[in-house]
Design an enzyme around this catalytic site. Structure first.
Site, PDB file in Angstrom:
ATOM      1  N   THR A  50       0.785  -1.256   0.083  1.00 40.54           N
ATOM      2  CA  THR A  50      -0.010  -0.115  -0.224  1.00 40.54           C
ATOM      3  C   THR A  50       0.955   1.412   0.119  1.00 40.54           C
ATOM      4  OG1 THR A  50      -1.690  -1.246   1.069  1.00 40.54           O
ATOM      5  CG2 THR A  50      -2.049   0.994   1.173  1.00 40.54           C
ATOM      6  N   TYR A 138       4.608 -12.554   6.003  1.00 40.07           N
ATOM      7  CA  TYR A 138       3.496 -12.215   5.394  1.00 40.07           C
ATOM      8  C   TYR A 138       3.186 -12.909   4.111  1.00 40.07           C
ATOM      9  CZ  TYR A 138       0.640  -8.724   2.564  1.00 40.07           C
ATOM     10  OH  TYR A 138      -0.450  -7.945   1.832  1.00 40.07           O
ATOM     11  N   LYS A 166       1.454 -11.955   9.077  1.00 37.15           N
ATOM     12  CA  LYS A 166       0.342 -11.490   8.546  1.00 37.15           C
ATOM     13  C   LYS A 166      -0.464 -12.262   7.419  1.00 37.15           C
ATOM     14  CE  LYS A 166      -0.721  -7.350   5.682  1.00 37.15           C
ATOM     15  NZ  LYS A 166      -0.389  -6.184   4.771  1.00 37.15           N
ATOM     16  N   VAL A 206      -3.417  -5.917  10.471  1.00 37.43           N
ATOM     17  CA  VAL A 206      -2.837  -5.069   9.499  1.00 37.43           C
ATOM     18  C   VAL A 206      -3.656  -4.727   8.539  1.00 37.43           C
ATOM     19  CG1 VAL A 206      -0.635  -4.721   7.992  1.00 37.43           C
ATOM     20  CG2 VAL A 206      -0.597  -6.197  10.206  1.00 37.43           C
TER      21      VAL A 206
END
Length: 296
Positions: A50, A138, A166, A206
């Site tokens: 992001t 992640y 995550k 998250v």
């Protein structure tokens, strides 16, 4: 709740605002970081997807960490994305993040290369071994092209400074088994699955939608852990238009547009991302309105 939340419960993967000439808007970075800190956040993730990390230079990434850290102080943990599909570069990014003052690093499964699980595990071991910072793994196979398999997660969690996951796999059943088998602290990495993942043992989020509805997400966490599942469900259902609306196209594009609509410096995107169209912004405005977001 016996499982610790090593980075707090409410984190958002922060955008990197760019000026019209596509330089980093450093005042905007500070403003958005302060906005997140003032709206329910324990932590901020910088230099992630992001944050348009594939388009920012290492020196820019270092300065983003420093600016955000200075803006929010010690009350909010700063995680820095340091993952790449080249292990040596990921190691260098992790070391730079530590030197710049990050409180932890987020390492994504190597993407594009499609390595086997043995290679993925060796990658995480190498990066974790190169830094004293705590590591959040992640897992997002929809982007990387390869999943971090359950047995690999459990094995890697034995490494002392790999402390969390995550989860953006979209497989709540698999995540349920991982939590049961090893107790790794799991953070939801897919906003629309925030509540379902809490229900199987996740410790926090998250988020991307935390840019616009951080206080609502904070309340969801607080009421869930206070035992009020009914209220958590009310919040989940209220936010469905925001979850859906933010991802009608790539998340950073519409998050920046949403921040601009809120009077905050979302700014512009760098190629290969493109700014939201007028039609996309009109739809986003309606999605946010339905989710209770106050716009200018």
């Amino acid at each position: 709740m016996s499982t610790p939340a090593p980075f707090g419960r409410m984190l958002t993967a922060m955008v990197t605002p760019f000026n019209k000439d596509l330089s980093v808007d450093w005042a905007g970075v500070e403003t958005i970081a302060k906005h997140l800190a003032a709206n329910g956040h324990d932590g901020i993730v910088v230099n992630g997807t992001t944050g348009e990390a594939p388009t920012t230079k290492p020196e820019e990434k270092d300065e983003i960490i420093r600016v955000v850290k200075a803006a929010v102080g010690n009350s909010v943990k700063i995680l820095a994305g340091a993952g790449d599909n080249e292990t040596s570069f990921s190691i260098d990014q992790a070391k730079r993040a530590e030197k710049a003052g990050a409180d932890g690093v987020l390492i994504v499964t190597p993407y594009y290369n499609k390595p086997p699980q043995a290679g993925i595990k060796a990658h995480f071991r190498a990066v974790a071994g190169a830094t004293d910072l705590p590591v959040m793994m992640y897992d997002i196979p929809g982007r990387t092209g390869v999943e971090l398999e359950s047995d690999s997660i459990i094995e890697l969690f034995e490494i002392p400074n790999i402390v969390a996951l995550k989860d953006a796999k979209g497989n709540v059943a698999a995540t349920s088994w991982v939590i049961k088998r090893c107790g790794i602290p799991v953070y939801s990495g897919d906003d629309i699955l925030n509540l379902p993942l809490l229900s199987v043992g996740a410790v926090g989020f998250v988020s991307v939608c935390g840019h616009t509805v951080g206080n609502d997400l904070r309340e969801m966490l607080d009421v869930w852990f206070a035992g009020n599942a009914a209220r958590a469900l009310e919040i989940h259902q209220k936010l469905l238009p925001v979850y859906t609306g933010t991802f009608r196209t790539q998340g950073a594009i519409l998050t920046k547009a949403a921040l601009n609509l809120m009077g905050l410096p979302g700014g512009f995107t760098r190629l290969p991302l493109v700014d939201a169209t007028e039609a996309q912004i009109a739809q986003l405005r309606e999605d946010l309105r339905q989710g209770g977001v106050t716009l200018n």
